[in-house]
Design an enzyme around this catalytic site. Structure first.
Site, PDB file in Angstrom:
ATOM      1  N   ARG A  83     -19.692   4.471  -6.950  1.00  0.00           N
ATOM      2  CA  ARG A  83     -18.372   4.929  -7.430  1.00  0.00           C
ATOM      3  C   ARG A  83     -17.096   5.348  -6.648  1.00  0.00           C
ATOM      4  NH1 ARG A  83     -22.848   7.206  -9.406  1.00  0.00           N
ATOM      5  NH2 ARG A  83     -23.682   6.110 -11.875  1.00  0.00           N
ATOM      6  N   LYS A 129      -2.500   0.340  -4.689  1.00  0.00           N
ATOM      7  CA  LYS A 129      -3.272  -1.032  -5.480  1.00  0.00           C
ATOM      8  C   LYS A 129      -4.073  -2.287  -4.245  1.00  0.00           C
ATOM      9  CE  LYS A 129       1.166  -2.612  -8.682  1.00  0.00           C
ATOM     10  NZ  LYS A 129       1.977  -3.826  -8.493  1.00  0.00           N
ATOM     11  N   GLU A 133      10.078  -9.387   3.379  1.00  0.00           N
ATOM     12  CA  GLU A 133       9.975  -7.480   2.633  1.00  0.00           C
ATOM     13  C   GLU A 133      10.394  -6.738   2.385  1.00  0.00           C
ATOM     14  OE1 GLU A 133       8.493  -7.928  -0.025  1.00  0.00           O
ATOM     15  OE2 GLU A 133       7.055 -10.336   0.462  1.00  0.00           O
ATOM     16  N   LYS A 179       9.860   1.891  -0.136  1.00  0.00           N
ATOM     17  CA  LYS A 179       8.159   1.685  -1.047  1.00  0.00           C
ATOM     18  C   LYS A 179       7.889   2.809  -0.932  1.00  0.00           C
ATOM     19  CE  LYS A 179       4.349  -0.992  -2.053  1.00  0.00           C
ATOM     20  NZ  LYS A 179       3.492  -2.087  -2.045  1.00  0.00           N
ATOM     21  N   GLU A 184       3.847   1.338 -12.470  1.00  0.00           N
ATOM     22  CA  GLU A 184       4.191   0.326 -12.270  1.00  0.00           C
ATOM     23  C   GLU A 184       4.508  -0.242 -14.380  1.00  0.00           C
ATOM     24  OE1 GLU A 184       3.291  -3.882 -11.984  1.00  0.00           O
ATOM     25  OE2 GLU A 184       4.639  -3.596 -10.187  1.00  0.00           O
ATOM     26  N   ARG A 196       8.865   0.236 -10.109  1.00  0.00           N
ATOM     27  CA  ARG A 196       8.068  -0.534  -9.215  1.00  0.00           C
ATOM     28  C   ARG A 196       8.486  -1.987  -9.503  1.00  0.00           C
ATOM     29  NH1 ARG A 196       1.648   0.817  -7.580  1.00  0.00           N
ATOM     30  NH2 ARG A 196       1.697  -0.089  -5.681  1.00  0.00           N
ATOM     31  N   ASN A 245       9.601  -6.523  -7.141  1.00  0.00           N
ATOM     32  CA  ASN A 245       9.372  -8.046  -7.728  1.00  0.00           C
ATOM     33  C   ASN A 245      10.642  -8.870  -7.094  1.00  0.00           C
ATOM     34  OD1 ASN A 245       6.821  -7.724  -8.880  1.00  0.00           O
ATOM     35  ND2 ASN A 245       7.362  -7.114 -10.317  1.00  0.00           N
ATOM     36  N   HIS A 279      10.487 -11.840  -6.537  1.00  0.00           N
ATOM     37  CA  HIS A 279       9.182 -12.799  -6.365  1.00  0.00           C
ATOM     38  C   HIS A 279       8.766 -13.125  -7.444  1.00  0.00           C
ATOM     39  CE1 HIS A 279       8.604 -10.006  -3.400  1.00  0.00           C
ATOM     40  NE2 HIS A 279       6.827 -10.278  -2.801  1.00  0.00           N
ATOM     41  N   HIS A 298       6.776 -16.502  -6.410  1.00  0.00           N
ATOM     42  CA  HIS A 298       5.626 -16.938  -6.554  1.00  0.00           C
ATOM     43  C   HIS A 298       5.533 -18.151  -7.534  1.00  0.00           C
ATOM     44  CE1 HIS A 298       4.357 -12.280  -6.871  1.00  0.00           C
ATOM     45  NE2 HIS A 298       3.858 -13.190  -5.250  1.00  0.00           N
ATOM     46  N   HIS A 304       3.966 -17.045   2.092  1.00  0.00           N
ATOM     47  CA  HIS A 304       5.293 -16.447   1.525  1.00  0.00           C
ATOM     48  C   HIS A 304       6.140 -16.113   1.371  1.00  0.00           C
ATOM     49  CE1 HIS A 304       4.751 -13.032  -1.435  1.00  0.00           C
ATOM     50  NE2 HIS A 304       4.672 -12.045  -0.942  1.00  0.00           N
TER      51      HIS A 304
HETATM   52  P1  NAD Z   1      -2.896 -10.951   6.024  1.00  0.00           P
HETATM   53  O1  NAD Z   1      -4.113 -10.345   5.600  1.00  0.00           O
HETATM   54  O2  NAD Z   1      -4.194 -12.017   4.854  1.00  0.00           O
HETATM   55  O3  NAD Z   1      -2.609 -11.936   7.040  1.00  0.00           O
HETATM   56  C1  NAD Z   1      -2.068 -13.037   7.173  1.00  0.00           C
HETATM   57  C2  NAD Z   1      -2.575 -13.581   8.629  1.00  0.00           C
HETATM   58  O4  NAD Z   1      -2.271 -12.458   9.256  1.00  0.00           O
HETATM   59  C3  NAD Z   1      -4.175 -14.109   8.811  1.00  0.00           C
HETATM   60  O5  NAD Z   1      -3.973 -14.229   9.414  1.00  0.00           O
HETATM   61  C4  NAD Z   1      -4.785 -12.506   9.611  1.00  0.00           C
HETATM   62  O6  NAD Z   1      -5.422 -12.967   9.876  1.00  0.00           O
HETATM   63  C5  NAD Z   1      -3.376 -12.781  10.871  1.00  0.00           C
HETATM   64  N1  NAD Z   1      -3.739 -11.131  11.489  1.00  0.00           N
HETATM   65  C6  NAD Z   1      -2.680  -9.872  10.874  1.00  0.00           C
HETATM   66  N2  NAD Z   1      -2.817  -9.137  11.640  1.00  0.00           N
HETATM   67  C7  NAD Z   1      -2.953  -9.900  13.011  1.00  0.00           C
HETATM   68  C8  NAD Z   1      -2.569  -8.995  14.497  1.00  0.00           C
HETATM   69  N3  NAD Z   1      -2.508  -8.022  14.616  1.00  0.00           N
HETATM   70  N4  NAD Z   1      -2.727  -9.965  15.070  1.00  0.00           N
HETATM   71  C9  NAD Z   1      -2.744 -11.170  14.978  1.00  0.00           C
HETATM   72  N5  NAD Z   1      -3.160 -11.710  13.563  1.00  0.00           N
HETATM   73  C10 NAD Z   1      -3.260 -11.104  12.303  1.00  0.00           C
HETATM   74  O7  NAD Z   1      -1.758 -11.033   4.977  1.00  0.00           O
HETATM   75  P2  NAD Z   1      -0.778 -10.568   5.290  1.00  0.00           P
HETATM   76  O8  NAD Z   1       0.256 -11.196   5.092  1.00  0.00           O
HETATM   77  O9  NAD Z   1      -0.339  -9.196   6.063  1.00  0.00           O
HETATM   78  O10 NAD Z   1      -1.023  -9.332   3.395  1.00  0.00           O
HETATM   79  C11 NAD Z   1      -1.164 -10.677   1.932  1.00  0.00           C
HETATM   80  C12 NAD Z   1      -1.537 -10.009   1.426  1.00  0.00           C
HETATM   81  O11 NAD Z   1      -1.452  -8.499   1.299  1.00  0.00           O
HETATM   82  C13 NAD Z   1      -2.230 -11.262  -0.257  1.00  0.00           C
HETATM   83  O12 NAD Z   1      -3.113 -11.383  -0.585  1.00  0.00           O
HETATM   84  C14 NAD Z   1      -0.984  -9.605  -1.197  1.00  0.00           C
HETATM   85  O13 NAD Z   1      -1.368 -10.516  -2.573  1.00  0.00           O
HETATM   86  C15 NAD Z   1      -1.579  -8.894  -0.411  1.00  0.00           C
HETATM   87  N6  NAD Z   1      -0.290  -7.955  -0.770  1.00  0.00           N
HETATM   88  C16 NAD Z   1      -0.649  -6.588  -1.788  1.00  0.00           C
HETATM   89  C17 NAD Z   1       0.212  -5.400  -1.723  1.00  0.00           C
HETATM   90  C18 NAD Z   1      -0.609  -4.243  -2.807  1.00  0.00           C
HETATM   91  O14 NAD Z   1       0.050  -3.433  -2.974  1.00  0.00           O
HETATM   92  N7  NAD Z   1      -1.899  -4.205  -2.386  1.00  0.00           N
HETATM   93  C19 NAD Z   1       1.146  -5.431  -1.794  1.00  0.00           C
HETATM   94  C20 NAD Z   1       1.995  -6.724  -0.800  1.00  0.00           C
HETATM   95  C21 NAD Z   1       0.708  -7.699  -0.575  1.00  0.00           C
END
Ligand code: NAD
Length: 340
Positions: free
Chosen positions: A108, A130, A172, A214, A224, A228, A232, A235, A239, A249
Site C-alpha cells: 500500500r 506521475k 524536451e 517543470k 493537470e 501542466r 504537451n 506532443h 504522439h 520520441h
Molecule cells: P528509457 O528509460 O527507455 O531510456 C531510454 C534508453 O536509454 C533505454 O534504452 C535505456 O536503457 C537507456 N539509458 C538510460 N540511461 C542510460 C545511460 N546513462 N547510459 C546508457 N543508456 C541509458 O526512456 P526515457 O527516454 O528515459 O524516458 C521515456 C519514458 O519516460 C517513457 O516511458 C515516457 O512515458 C516516460 N515519461 C514519463 C513522464 C512522467 O511525467 N512520468 C514524463 C515524460 C516521459
C-alpha cells in the site's frame, strides 16, 4: 552538490543537483534500499551498483507493462522488502515510471527515490510524481500521481547515453524554453549538442534550470487542471506521428513543435518559428517530415486532450510564452495541411 527542497501538495521533495551517486548511502541506508535499473544502465555502470540489492530489468518501453510490475513485486517479496524499504529507480523514464508505480502499490505504498540516468528522465520523466505503465497500445494508461522522496542527479551517468537519447532529452529542454523561458532558448540557440556534452558545468546548470521550470509548472497544477497542459507543447501531433511512423520520441515532438509554431503564426501572430527551427537543428532534431495527415488526425481525435469543441492545443504567443487554445478539428486539419 546542491540540495533544493520543493513542495508538492504539502510534501517536501529533496533534489540533490550536481551530485555523485556515492552519496546515495547517506540518503538511504544500504540495508533498507532496493535499486531498480535496466540492463543498459547496469552494464555501463556496474561499479556504482556494488553492494546494493538491485533488480535489473530488460530495457525498453515494451517492458513498461503490468507483467514487469508483477516480476518486480515477486522479487521484492523474495528480497524481504517491507514497509521500511525504500525503492530507488536508477534509469531512464521507463525505470523511474515503473519504480514509482510499484512503490505506490507495494504494501500500500513505500518510500521511493529516483536517480535519473537519461537526459529526458533528468529534465522531465522523473519530475512531477506521475508514475505509470502502458496497457496495449495505450501509453501511461494506468498509474498514479505520487511524489518521490528525493531525486539525485549524477551527470556522470550520461557518459554512456547514446546520441539518440541525448536528442530526446534536448527536445524536451527546447520545449521548456519555448513555452516558459525565452532567455534559455537564446542560450540553446547560441550553443549546440556537442557543447553541452563536453561542458559538464553548463550541462549541470541547464539540467537544474529545466528541473525548476517543470517543478514550477507542476507545483501550480499538480493534478493537470490547467498549466501542466502546457508541457504537451508539440506532443499532440508528435504522439500521433510517433506511433504511425515509428519515430524517436524526440524527433516526433520536434516536428510537432514546428507545426504548433506555424499554427501559432496564423492564429496568434507568433513570430519566433525561425529561431525555434534553427535551435532544434542544432540538437540534431528534425523540423519537417512527410506524414499521413488523415491518419494523424484520426489518432488525435482519440487523444485524451480532445475537448468537445475541438482539440486542446498548446500554442506560442511568443517565445517563452505557451498558451493553450481549443482549435476546431476542421481548422486544425486545414492548418496542418497548409504546412505539409
Ligand atoms: P528509457 O528509460 O527507455 O531510456 C531510454 C534508453 O536509454 C533505454 O534504452 C535505456 O536503457 C537507456 N539509458 C538510460 N540511461 C542510460 C545511460 N546513462 N547510459 C546508457 N543508456 C541509458 O526512456 P526515457 O527516454 O528515459 O524516458 C521515456 C519514458 O519516460 C517513457 O516511458 C515516457 O512515458 C516516460 N515519461 C514519463 C513522464 C512522467 O511525467 N512520468 C514524463 C515524460 C516521459
Amino acid at each position: 552538490m546542491k540540495k533544493r527542497t520543493f513542495h508538492f501538495s504539502g510534501k517536501p521533495v529533496n533534489y540533490y543537483f550536481d551530485a555523485s551517486f556515492d552519496v546515495l548511502n547517506k540518503l538511504v541506508p544500504v540495508e533498507s534500499a532496493v535499486l531498480i535499473t535496466d540492463e543498459n544502465v547496469f552494464e555501463a555502470h556496474k561499479k556504482k551498483f556494488k553492494g546494493w540489492s538491485t533488480i535489473v530489468l530488460k530495457p525498453g518501453e515494451q517492458y513498461k507493462v503490468q507483467q514487469t510490475v508483477d516480476v518486480v513485486i515477486d522479487q521484492l517479496i523474495e528480497l524481504g522488502a517491507d514497509r521500511q524499504t525504500t525503492l530507488i529507480g536508477v534509469g531512464g523514464g521507463v525505470i523511474t515510471d515503473i519504480t514509482g508505480y510499484v512503490a505506490s502499490i507495494y504494501m500500500r505504498g513505500i518510500a521511493v527515490g529516483f536517480v535519473p540516468t537519461s537526459l529526458l528522465a533528468m529534465v522531465d520523466a522523473s519530475i512531477g510524481g506521475k508514475n505509470g505503465i502502458d496497457v496495449g497500445v495505450y501509453k501511461n494508461m494506468v498509474g498514479i500521481i505520487r511524489q518521490p522522496n528525493f531525486l539525485l542527479y549524477d551527470t556522470s551517468f550520461l557518459k554512456s547515453l547514446p546520441l539518440s537519447e541525448w536528442q530526446n532529452g534536448f527536445a524536451e529542454i527546447i520545449k521548456h524554453a519555448a513555452i516558459k523561458d525565452a532567455k534559455m532558448l537564446q542560450e540553446l540557440n547560441q550553443n549546440d549538442l556537442a557543447f553541452y556534452q563536453k561542458n559538464k558545468k553548463a550541462l549541470a546548470a541547464l539540467i537544474q534550470k529545466n528541473v525548476e521550470i517543470k517543478v514550477k509548472v507542476v507545483q501550480k497544477d499538480e493534478f493537470e487542471q490547467g498549466d501542466r497542459k502546457l508541457l504537451n507543447f508539440g506532443h499532440t501531433l508528435g504522439h500521433a506521428i510517433e506511433n504511425e511512423h515509428a519515430l524517436l520520441h524526440g524527433h516526433a515532438i520536434s516536428v510537432g513543435m514546428v507545426y504548433a509554431a506555424k499554427i501559432s503564426q496564423v492564429l496568434l501572430g507568433f513570430t519566433g518559428t525561425g529561431l525555434l527551427v534553427e535551435t532544434l537543428k542544432k540538437y540534431g532534431l528534425p523540423t519537417a517530415m512527410h506524414f499521413d495527415i488523415d491518419a494523424a488526425m484520426e489518432v488525435m481525435q482519440k487523444d485524451k486532450k480532445k475537448a468537445n469543441a475541438g482539440m486542446q492545443y498548446v500554442l506560442l504567443s511568443k517565445i517563452g510564452k505557451g498558451v493553450y487554445e481549443t482549435i476546431p478539428m476542421k481548422t486544425l486539419q486545414k492548418l496542418i495541411k497548409l504546412y505539409s
